[in-house]
Design a protein around this motif. Structure first.
Motif, PDB file in Angstrom:
ATOM      1  N   ARG A 189       0.833  -1.216   0.000  1.00  0.00           N
ATOM      2  CA  ARG A 189       0.000   0.000   0.000  1.00  0.00           C
ATOM      3  C   ARG A 189       0.861   1.257   0.000  1.00  0.00           C
ATOM      4  NH1 ARG A 189      -5.217  -0.082   2.301  1.00  0.00           N
ATOM      5  NH2 ARG A 189      -4.712   1.716   3.592  1.00  0.00           N
ATOM      6  N   TYR A 200       0.778  11.042  -0.367  1.00  0.00           N
ATOM      7  CA  TYR A 200       0.602   9.659   0.093  1.00  0.00           C
ATOM      8  C   TYR A 200      -0.233   8.859  -0.904  1.00  0.00           C
ATOM      9  CZ  TYR A 200       0.931   6.333   4.004  1.00  0.00           C
ATOM     10  OH  TYR A 200       1.276   5.274   4.828  1.00  0.00           O
ATOM     11  N   TYR A 343      -8.398  -3.954  12.112  1.00  0.00           N
ATOM     12  CA  TYR A 343      -7.736  -4.516  10.936  1.00  0.00           C
ATOM     13  C   TYR A 343      -7.870  -6.037  10.941  1.00  0.00           C
ATOM     14  CZ  TYR A 343      -5.140  -0.052  10.696  1.00  0.00           C
ATOM     15  OH  TYR A 343      -4.786   1.268  10.622  1.00  0.00           O
ATOM     16  N   TYR A 378      -9.191  -5.599   3.934  1.00  0.00           N
ATOM     17  CA  TYR A 378      -8.473  -4.348   4.244  1.00  0.00           C
ATOM     18  C   TYR A 378      -8.933  -3.317   3.223  1.00  0.00           C
ATOM     19  CZ  TYR A 378      -4.353  -1.730   5.955  1.00  0.00           C
ATOM     20  OH  TYR A 378      -3.501  -0.830   6.541  1.00  0.00           O
TER      21      TYR A 378
HETATM   22  N1  UDP Z   1       4.077   0.844   6.673  1.00  0.00           N
HETATM   23  C1  UDP Z   1       5.304   0.917   7.303  1.00  0.00           C
HETATM   24  N2  UDP Z   1       5.875   2.140   7.488  1.00  0.00           N
HETATM   25  C2  UDP Z   1       5.274   3.287   7.087  1.00  0.00           C
HETATM   26  C3  UDP Z   1       4.027   3.212   6.455  1.00  0.00           C
HETATM   27  C4  UDP Z   1       3.447   1.966   6.278  1.00  0.00           C
HETATM   28  O1  UDP Z   1       5.875  -0.098   7.691  1.00  0.00           O
HETATM   29  O2  UDP Z   1       5.847   4.371   7.295  1.00  0.00           O
HETATM   30  C5  UDP Z   1       3.489  -0.496   6.446  1.00  0.00           C
HETATM   31  C6  UDP Z   1       2.801  -1.030   7.707  1.00  0.00           C
HETATM   32  O3  UDP Z   1       2.922  -2.433   7.703  1.00  0.00           O
HETATM   33  C7  UDP Z   1       1.373  -0.575   7.504  1.00  0.00           C
HETATM   34  C8  UDP Z   1       1.215  -0.784   5.994  1.00  0.00           C
HETATM   35  O4  UDP Z   1       2.499  -0.429   5.447  1.00  0.00           O
HETATM   36  O5  UDP Z   1       0.476  -1.338   8.251  1.00  0.00           O
HETATM   37  C9  UDP Z   1       0.120   0.012   5.328  1.00  0.00           C
HETATM   38  O6  UDP Z   1       0.294   1.382   5.660  1.00  0.00           O
HETATM   39  P1  UDP Z   1      -0.945   2.402   5.588  1.00  0.00           P
HETATM   40  O7  UDP Z   1      -0.420   3.762   5.872  1.00  0.00           O
HETATM   41  O8  UDP Z   1      -1.680   2.182   4.324  1.00  0.00           O
HETATM   42  O9  UDP Z   1      -1.832   1.889   6.821  1.00  0.00           O
HETATM   43  P2  UDP Z   1      -3.240   2.407   7.395  1.00  0.00           P
HETATM   44  O10 UDP Z   1      -3.323   3.879   7.195  1.00  0.00           O
HETATM   45  O11 UDP Z   1      -4.288   1.634   6.658  1.00  0.00           O
HETATM   46  O12 UDP Z   1      -3.142   2.003   8.845  1.00  0.00           O
END
Ligand code: UDP
Ligand code: FAD
Length: 400
Positions: A189, A200, A343, A378
């Motif tokens: 993602r 982003y 999640y 997700y």
């Molecule tokens: N992730 C990470 N570092 C970051 C951003 C994301 O390791 O700086 C990984 C982490 O496993 C996360 C996933 O990428 O759960 C998806 O990130 P996203 O920002 O899409 O998560 P959400 O906003 O859905 O929690």
């Protein structure tokens, strides 16, 4: 909106053509469409004391509009979803930008050209960038797990740096596992971006925030003469599935049921609990105009929390002298503890368990699962709305 607190005595499910469980995107979208397209009376039953599901926002004591269940940024490339939601809100032109705090230095995430220069210095960083361009092409998004497969020693060095400093610790905090132990679609993602765009969601043609907030959007989405919303009411007291049939208040129900909650809960988790990660949100109001330079800063090498969000930086709200920030702490979800299942855990064993629950309801023609919980997916907000639009198309065509 026809809003009620609790279910009235003598609630009669048969006076409704549809019962919708949950007032998040999935439920609210279906309720609106069934009322509009089929002229159905719809009862929306929501166990929280508000609508909007996890997208709910509210004004806190300091007057700051905050997102109660984590930062929500609307983004989509789905024109149908965008047209549908745009009936109920105007949008700001907010473009989400995230910085990673890497040993005290703030670098753009997704990791991009500028991050590379910051991490490796101008000269070396530029040379490594040109290597990425040669290997993948400018404008490409490269999932970290794909970058790690490259044999070239310089690309491997970039991959190791990004893996270690952006993904490893954050993912350990968020999922309790290393990136190579979770489904690659999750780290995918946030791919490395071979370019300068530091947004982003660079690919999303539609993005922003609802001009009056998400809760206001839901107020309009659910505002229909034929839709009754019942808050603070657990639908499990009304709807059940027994012997391959839907019952409402203990009697066979002939209307449509749209279910957006966790599927295991509907069966008392008799096959086992579906696992989730939960979050603890820690809000803090500070007596300053601004705390950090962007909406969200990810703490990828330090701290116990994953990220800090500053809401005013996302909503554009002008409020001098006060700002509210929120830290997110992730943990394993404990069923029955009052925590929120945020999640789904995308692993073979949990997906298999989900399928076994799903097999029980799939043959029931008037029972429908939709949304992030009920589909155990997700999903971003737009994915949920897309799924709810498709489901409501099917229900509408079978009720014409
Ligand atoms: N992730 C990470 N570092 C970051 C951003 C994301 O390791 O700086 C990984 C982490 O496993 C996360 C996933 O990428 O759960 C998806 O990130 P996203 O920002 O899409 O998560 P959400 O906003 O859905 O929690
Ligand atoms: P929900 O919003 O969870 O709604 C389901 C509703 O059903 C809930 O209100 C629940 O109380 C109710 N319910 C469940 N069981 C019952 C029952 N038995 N009786 C009555 N009611 C019941 N998406 C984006 O696009 N952009 C983002 O920036 C973004 N950020 C996110 C950040 C976080 C921390 C999280 C967790 C999610 C984020 N999302 C984001 C995803 C987004 O929240 C979801 O895609 C969306 O809200 C899911 O909608 P839903 O209707 O499927 O589920």
């Amino acid at each position: 909106m026809n809003l009620h607190h609790g279910l009235p005595d003598g609630f009669n499910p048969d006076s409704y053509g549809a019962i919708v469980v949950g007032a998040g995107y999935a439920g609210a979208t279906c309720a609106r469409r069934l009322a509009e397209a089929c002229g159905m009376r719809v009862a929306v039953i929501e166990r929280r004391d508000h609508v909007a599901g996890n997208a709910y926002d509210r004004v806190d004591d300091a007057g700051v509009l905050v997102h109660e269940y984590g930062p929500h940024i609307y983004h989509t490339d789905n024109d149908r979803v965008h047209e549908f939601l745009s009936r109920f809100t105007e949008w700001t032109d907010y473009q989400h930008r995230v910085l990673a705090n890497i040993h005290g230095t703030l670098m753009p995430v997704p990791f991009n050209h500028r991050s590379l220069l910051m991490a490796f210095g101008e000269e070396r960083g530029e040379r490594l960038y040109q290597k990425l361009v040669a290997a993948f092409g400018e404008g490409r998004k490269v999932p970290i797990m794909e970058l790690r497969k490259r044999n070239d020693p310089e690309l491997a060095e970039v991959a190791d740096y990004v893996y270690e400093n952006v993904f490893l610790h954050y993912t350990m905090k968020q999922w309790g596992k290393a990136p190579d132990q979770i489904d690659p679609s999750i780290t995918g993602r946030v791919p490395v971006f071979v370019g300068d765009d530091d947004r982003y969601f660079p690919a999303a043609p539609h993005q922003g925030m609802p001009a009056d907030g998400y809760t206001a959007l839901f107020g309009r989405l659910l505002d229909h003469d034929l839709v009754d919303v019942f808050l603070s009411a657990d639908a499990r007291g009304v709807v059940s599935v027994e012997g391959g049939r839907v019952l409402a208040c203990g009697r066979p129900y002939g209307g449509e049921v749209v279910y957006t909650g966790p599927l295991d809960e509907l069966f008392g988790s008799d096959l086992g609990d579906l696992p989730y990660r939960t979050l603890r949100m820690e809000f803090e109001t500070l007596p300053v105009d601004r705390f950090q330079p962007v909406g969200t800063v990810n703490y990828t090498t330090s701290e116990d929390f994953t990220r800090i969000t500053e809401f005013k930086n996302m909503t554009g709200q002008v409020l001098p002298g006060a700002t509210t920030i929120m830290r997110e702490y992730s943990a394993a979800y404990v069923p029955g503890s009052g925590q929120t299942p945020y999640y789904a855990i995308l692993e073979d064993a949990s997906l298999d368990l989900y399928r076994r629950y799903r097999e029980r309801v799939d043959p029931i023609l008037n029972f429908h699962c939709v949304g992030r919980l009920a589909e155990y997916r997700y999903y971003d907000m737009d994915g949920v709305v897309a799924s709810a639009l498709e489901l409501s198309d099917e229900i509408i065509s079978s009720n014409r």
